[in-house]
Design an enzyme around this catalytic site. Structure first.
Site, PDB file in Angstrom:
ATOM      1  N   HIS A 101       0.830  -1.205   0.000  1.00 48.71           N
ATOM      2  CA  HIS A 101       0.000   0.000   0.000  1.00 48.71           C
ATOM      3  C   HIS A 101       0.867   1.260   0.000  1.00 48.71           C
ATOM      4  O   HIS A 101       1.889   1.328   0.672  1.00 48.71           O
ATOM      5  CB  HIS A 101      -0.908   0.006   1.237  1.00 48.71           C
ATOM      6  CG  HIS A 101      -2.105   0.896   1.099  1.00 48.71           C
ATOM      7  ND1 HIS A 101      -2.021   2.273   1.116  1.00 48.71           N
ATOM      8  CD2 HIS A 101      -3.419   0.596   0.952  1.00 48.71           C
ATOM      9  CE1 HIS A 101      -3.239   2.781   0.982  1.00 48.71           C
ATOM     10  NE2 HIS A 101      -4.099   1.786   0.877  1.00 48.71           N
TER      11      HIS A 101
ATOM     12  N   GLY B 299       4.074  22.479  10.656  1.00 49.46           N
ATOM     13  CA  GLY B 299       5.425  21.972  10.837  1.00 49.46           C
ATOM     14  C   GLY B 299       6.404  22.482   9.800  1.00 49.46           C
ATOM     15  O   GLY B 299       6.034  23.158   8.832  1.00 49.46           O
TER      16      GLY B 299
ATOM     17  N   ILE C 256      10.866  16.056   6.940  1.00 49.70           N
ATOM     18  CA  ILE C 256      10.128  14.890   7.422  1.00 49.70           C
ATOM     19  C   ILE C 256      10.652  14.474   8.791  1.00 49.70           C
ATOM     20  O   ILE C 256      11.798  14.735   9.133  1.00 49.70           O
ATOM     21  CB  ILE C 256      10.216  13.698   6.442  1.00 49.70           C
ATOM     22  CG1 ILE C 256      11.657  13.162   6.354  1.00 49.70           C
ATOM     23  CG2 ILE C 256       9.696  14.073   5.075  1.00 49.70           C
ATOM     24  CD1 ILE C 256      11.761  11.811   5.660  1.00 49.70           C
ATOM     25  N   HIS C 257       9.792  13.839   9.546  1.00 55.28           N
ATOM     26  CA  HIS C 257      10.262  13.173  10.758  1.00 55.28           C
ATOM     27  C   HIS C 257      11.141  12.017  10.297  1.00 55.28           C
ATOM     28  O   HIS C 257      10.748  11.249   9.405  1.00 55.28           O
ATOM     29  CB  HIS C 257       9.066  12.662  11.570  1.00 55.28           C
ATOM     30  CG  HIS C 257       9.432  12.091  12.902  1.00 55.28           C
ATOM     31  ND1 HIS C 257      10.060  10.874  13.033  1.00 55.28           N
ATOM     32  CD2 HIS C 257       9.256  12.558  14.168  1.00 55.28           C
ATOM     33  CE1 HIS C 257      10.250  10.613  14.310  1.00 55.28           C
ATOM     34  NE2 HIS C 257       9.776  11.631  15.022  1.00 55.28           N
ATOM     35  N   PRO C 258      12.350  11.845  10.842  1.00 54.23           N
ATOM     36  CA  PRO C 258      13.298  10.865  10.286  1.00 54.23           C
ATOM     37  C   PRO C 258      12.798   9.429  10.234  1.00 54.23           C
ATOM     38  O   PRO C 258      13.192   8.667   9.348  1.00 54.23           O
ATOM     39  CB  PRO C 258      14.516  10.989  11.209  1.00 54.23           C
ATOM     40  CG  PRO C 258      14.025  11.696  12.435  1.00 54.23           C
ATOM     41  CD  PRO C 258      12.911  12.575  11.983  1.00 54.23           C
ATOM     42  N   THR C 259      11.930   9.037  11.163  1.00 56.69           N
ATOM     43  CA  THR C 259      11.419   7.654  11.152  1.00 56.69           C
ATOM     44  C   THR C 259       9.905   7.571  10.991  1.00 56.69           C
ATOM     45  O   THR C 259       9.387   6.534  10.581  1.00 56.69           O
ATOM     46  CB  THR C 259      11.800   6.916  12.451  1.00 56.69           C
ATOM     47  OG1 THR C 259      11.300   7.651  13.575  1.00 56.69           O
ATOM     48  CG2 THR C 259      13.311   6.769  12.560  1.00 56.69           C
ATOM     49  N   ALA C 260       9.190   8.642  11.299  1.00 57.91           N
ATOM     50  CA  ALA C 260       7.722   8.621  11.221  1.00 57.91           C
ATOM     51  C   ALA C 260       7.178   9.323   9.991  1.00 57.91           C
ATOM     52  O   ALA C 260       5.986   9.268   9.716  1.00 57.91           O
ATOM     53  CB  ALA C 260       7.116   9.252  12.481  1.00 57.91           C
ATOM     54  N   GLY C 261       8.048   9.987   9.214  1.00 53.02           N
ATOM     55  CA  GLY C 261       7.640  10.572   7.953  1.00 53.02           C
ATOM     56  C   GLY C 261       6.690  11.737   8.067  1.00 53.02           C
ATOM     57  O   GLY C 261       6.911  12.674   8.834  1.00 53.02           O
TER      58      GLY C 261
END
Length: 301
Positions: A85, A166, A170-175
């Protein structure tokens, strides 16, 4: 005295469909929240995604969503995520649907408040989409999510795609997360007895609006390797104007062009009763049938 409480539904999509321990932790804030009811959650290993449906009073729903997003942010690392997905974040999409004593304008305002809270609490950039979109270009979720997690860092550098909340990082692991407001839709998949995903893609292009098909269909093809099949996966964004049965029959017709059969179909998450009643009336050839003849409808009055 009539119940004048506002009730909103929220169908949160998270990018984790394989680790049930993580999924239970993500869902747990909804179980514990007052004035929020956890209606359903369905995980799909091939999509590597879980869809969580909740309903309740707007402020309580907002707070529980923000808390759950925090758990997902801790547990899901998008740099390691793989699935069929499309996705751009650990918490991918958060749509609000007005259900009772609530207008779409109020759902839009709730979406904006939630988006702001998610960004402030978890430092995740957020796009607004559908009815809450800040510009017409952001109404369509597919356009917002184009590029997916892997391409989102670069996309956010484009001035046209700075997030609504924001920084353009991007958030480095949560995008990245998308939060919106919409009317109820039907998430619907149709199984094909072929492993050739290009056939599923061709059928999806034929039925979706962008390909000249139904106005209220967004569709794509995916391969379900574990089952040795493919799916035409779709959202029916207005089931009152594009019926489930009409889409099902059209996919069967298109599949015949390629010597492929339809094996069956599935609804993901919850579905309005009217959408299924409409299809039942079609297949049974019922004359003058309506929701008024459904027992459950009379019990809800």
């Amino acid at each position: 005295m009539s119940d004048i409480r506002k009730i909103v539904e929220c169908v949160v999509n998270y990018s984790e469909g394989r680790d049930m321990d993580k999924i239970e932790k993500i869902v747990d804030p909804y179980r514990k929240a007052e004035n929020v009811k956890l209606l359903n959650y369905e995980a799909d290993k091939d999509y590597n995604r879980v869809v969580v449906t909740i309903m309740g009073e707007p402020e309580a729903v907002k707070n529980s969503v923000v808390e759950s997003v925090g758990v997902a942010t801790e547990l899901i690392d998008m740099t390691k995520h793989e699935g069929q997905h499309s996705r751009m974040g650990a918490t991918d999409v958060v749509p609000f649907i007005p259900i009772k004593n609530m207008s779409m304008a109020e759902a839009v305002e709730l979406a904006k408040e939630t988006a702001k809270a998610i960004n402030e609490a978890h430092n995740i950039p957020v796009f607004l989409y559908e009815k809450a979109a800040s510009t017409p270009a952001r109404e369509n979720l597919a356009k917002v999510r184009k590029g997916q997690f892997e391409g989102m860092a670069e996309k956010l550098q484009d001035p046209q795609w700075h997030p609504d909340f924001g920084k353009n990082e991007i958030h480095p692991t949560a995008g990245v997360t998308a939060v919106g407001a919409r009317m109820p839709l039907v998430a619907y998949n149709i199984d094909l007895d072929t492993q050739n995903v290009e056939i599923a893609n061709k059928i999806a292009r034929a039925i979706r609006h962008s390909g000249g098909g139904f106005r209220y269909i967004k569709a794509g093809g995916v391969e379900i390797k574990e089952r040795g099949i493919t799916q035409v996966t779709m959202n029916i964004t207005d089931y009152t104007k594009t019926s489930v049965y009409r889409v099902f029959e059209t996919v069967k017709m298109e599949a015949k062009r390629y010597g492929v059969n339809v094996l069956g179909s599935e609804v993901v998450g919850l579905v309005p009763m009217e959408a299924l009643i409409d299809s039942a009336a079609y297949y049974l050839g019922l004359y003058g049938f309506s929701m008024d003849k459904v027992i459950e409808t009379s019990l809800m009055e």
